[in-house]
Design a protein around this motif. Structure first.
Motif, PDB file in Angstrom:
ATOM      1  N   SER A  69       0.811  -1.225   0.000  1.00 18.46           N
ATOM      2  CA  SER A  69       0.000   0.000   0.000  1.00 18.46           C
ATOM      3  C   SER A  69       0.837   1.264   0.000  1.00 18.46           C
ATOM      4  O   SER A  69       0.295   2.359  -0.130  1.00 18.46           O
ATOM      5  N   THR A  97      -0.218   4.564  -5.439  1.00 20.21           N
ATOM      6  CA  THR A  97      -0.270   3.913  -6.746  1.00 20.21           C
ATOM      7  C   THR A  97       0.760   4.494  -7.710  1.00 20.21           C
ATOM      8  O   THR A  97       1.395   5.506  -7.425  1.00 20.21           O
ATOM      9  N   TYR A 107      -2.448   8.298  -5.622  1.00 20.35           N
ATOM     10  CA  TYR A 107      -3.027   7.572  -4.486  1.00 20.35           C
ATOM     11  C   TYR A 107      -4.527   7.470  -4.618  1.00 20.35           C
ATOM     12  O   TYR A 107      -5.179   8.247  -5.338  1.00 20.35           O
ATOM     13  N   HIS A 164      -3.534  -4.215  -6.948  1.00 22.44           N
ATOM     14  CA  HIS A 164      -2.264  -3.474  -6.934  1.00 22.44           C
ATOM     15  C   HIS A 164      -1.103  -4.407  -6.588  1.00 22.44           C
ATOM     16  O   HIS A 164      -0.020  -4.334  -7.194  1.00 22.44           O
ATOM     17  N   SER A 197       4.711   0.946  -5.342  1.00 24.35           N
ATOM     18  CA  SER A 197       5.069   2.109  -6.152  1.00 24.35           C
ATOM     19  C   SER A 197       6.536   2.466  -5.953  1.00 24.35           C
ATOM     20  O   SER A 197       7.176   2.014  -4.998  1.00 24.35           O
ATOM     21  N   GLU A 208      -3.030   4.485 -12.398  1.00 26.47           N
ATOM     22  CA  GLU A 208      -3.213   3.156 -11.824  1.00 26.47           C
ATOM     23  C   GLU A 208      -4.348   3.149 -10.811  1.00 26.47           C
ATOM     24  O   GLU A 208      -5.099   2.173 -10.704  1.00 26.47           O
ATOM     25  N   ALA A 209      -4.491   4.235 -10.058  1.00 27.54           N
ATOM     26  CA  ALA A 209      -5.585   4.329  -9.092  1.00 27.54           C
ATOM     27  C   ALA A 209      -6.936   4.219  -9.792  1.00 27.54           C
ATOM     28  O   ALA A 209      -7.847   3.524  -9.318  1.00 27.54           O
ATOM     29  N   ILE A 226      -7.386   0.414 -10.962  1.00 32.39           N
ATOM     30  CA  ILE A 226      -7.756  -0.579  -9.949  1.00 32.39           C
ATOM     31  C   ILE A 226      -9.133  -0.280  -9.359  1.00 32.39           C
ATOM     32  O   ILE A 226      -9.840  -1.197  -8.941  1.00 32.39           O
TER      33      ILE A 226
END
Length: 389
Positions: free
Chosen positions: A67, A97, A247, A262, A269, A102-103, A106
């Motif tokens: 995370s 992320t 994020y 993730h 990350s 990417e946030a 997902i």
């Protein structure tokens, strides 16, 4: 081998980004002024770069928790509390992320089942609909209008909701229009959503770039935090595009599931970027304010300039784009952009790259120097005069 029979049908049918098309064309030409890419022209603030250098010199660079660094997640939590009075538990409700992109990915993959409908405010950034399609969901555009400053209205939302609606994507401040949603605007949207099971993906990557007022997140409103996935990042506000860091904030039961995607796709990350981001959040308010001040000067210049040369342009209140209307030229958005590039070596992005409702407009980024913008306007004015002859 016939790769068309091997590759996924969904990938084969996916259209390439309309933004990249004109960026790539411009890159092949000489003396081009490109106003196409939404990338700050400012250098990443020195204290952020210095932090990264020190981390590289003094720390062993290893994977972080899936995370993200708990120190960074705590800083994000404190930042959102300070900026928007939002409370998120850094340990259980935040995922760091690889960029805001990417946030978004997902979030959509974690929520959407085949056949679920996803409402997408348009015009908007190019990635939402393709990601929905990759999940076998159904993208449902909600066109917004220039006369409403490209805000989403409660009536427009209500008309698109069905029993299959799973998610609303709410991208404000908006790319490409620069439109924003005030607290009052968001309250009307919240009134429609309360009492449903519809979730909201609130893409707030441009939240710091708001002019004339304070950004409001829909998660601030009563009853909305529990149904909101808030996406933000460091690319735009802190001029950290290549650092690839964003994020996602959401209720713990949602984050607990999304972190699995993730975990398997990314693992963690970039470590150096995470340490640098802590510095950005905790010590770079003045640098951000300086950049916003400079963007504001450019924004006002472009709005006045486009209206003066005959391209109607409403005044955007967020992000770093203007969205002038080119319907008066009689050209489509793509024709306008292609001919402008060919004749005057100026690259802008056709509005229909951001959804069909963007037809008749072009996106112009002002993440460039004022001198750069003035030369571009001069060439665009010459182009418009040539169309009249």
């Amino acid at each position: 081998m016939n790769y068309d029979t091997i590759l996924s049908d969904r990938v084969l049918n996916m259209k390439p980004s309309g933004i990249r098309k004109f960026f790539d064309l411009a890159a092949q030409m000489q003396d081009v002024i490109s106003l196409g890419v939404g990338e700050p022209d400012f250098q990443t603030p020195w204290s952020i770069r210095k932090t990264a250098i020190n981390v590289l010199e003094r720390k062993r660079i290893v994977y972080t928790a899936n995370s993200g660094l708990i120190e960074l997640r705590s800083s994000i939590s404190s930042y959102l509390k300070r900026k928007n009075n939002l409370e998120y538990d850094g340990e259980h409700e935040i995922i760091v992320t690889v960029g805001g992109s990417e946030a978004i990915d997902i979030a959509i993959r974690g929520l959407v089942n085949p056949g679920d409908e996803v409402l997408i405010v348009e015009p908007s950034f190019v990635c939402y609909a393709p990601i929905v399609e990759l999940t076998c969901g159904v993208p449902v555009p909600i066109p917004t209008k220039q006369e409403n400053k490209f805000k989403l209205t409660a009536q427009e939302l209500r008309e698109k909701i069905t029993d299959k609606t799973k998610l609303l994507i709410l991208p404000y401040p908006n790319n490409p229009t620069g439109g924003i949603m005030t607290r009052e605007d968001l309250e009307a949207i919240a009134d429609v959503l309360r009492g449903t099971d519809i979730m909201v993906l609130s893409d707030e990557i441009y939240s710091e770039l708001t002019y004339g007022g304070k950004h409001c997140s829909i998660a601030e409103l009563d009853g909305m935090r529990e149904r909101t996935l808030l996406v933000n990042g460091f690319s735009k506000a802190f001029a950290m595009t290549g650092w690839r860091l964003g994020y996602l904030c959401a209720p713990e039961p949602v984050v607990r599931q999304l972190v699995k995607i993730h975990q398997y796709a990314i693992m963690s990350s970039p470590t150096v970027s995470q340490y640098a981001a802590i510095e950005a959040l905790e010590h770079c308010d003045e640098e951000v304010q300086h950049m916003v001040k400079e963007y504001n000067v450019r924004r006002r210049y472009l709005v006045e300039a486009f209206n003066r040369i005959g391209l109607t342009c409403f005044e955007p209140e967020g992000a770093f784009y203007v969205f002038p209307c080119i319907k008066s030229t009689g050209l489509t958005s793509e024709e306008f952009c292609e001919r402008l590039l060919e004749t005057e070596n100026v690259a802008v992005v056709p509005g229909n790259a951001f959804g069909e409702s963007g037809e008749g407009f072009v996106r112009v980024s002002y993440a460039y120097s004022l001198k750069h913008l003035m030369e571009a306007v001069s060439r665009i004015e010459k182009f418009l005069q040539g169309l009249k002859q």
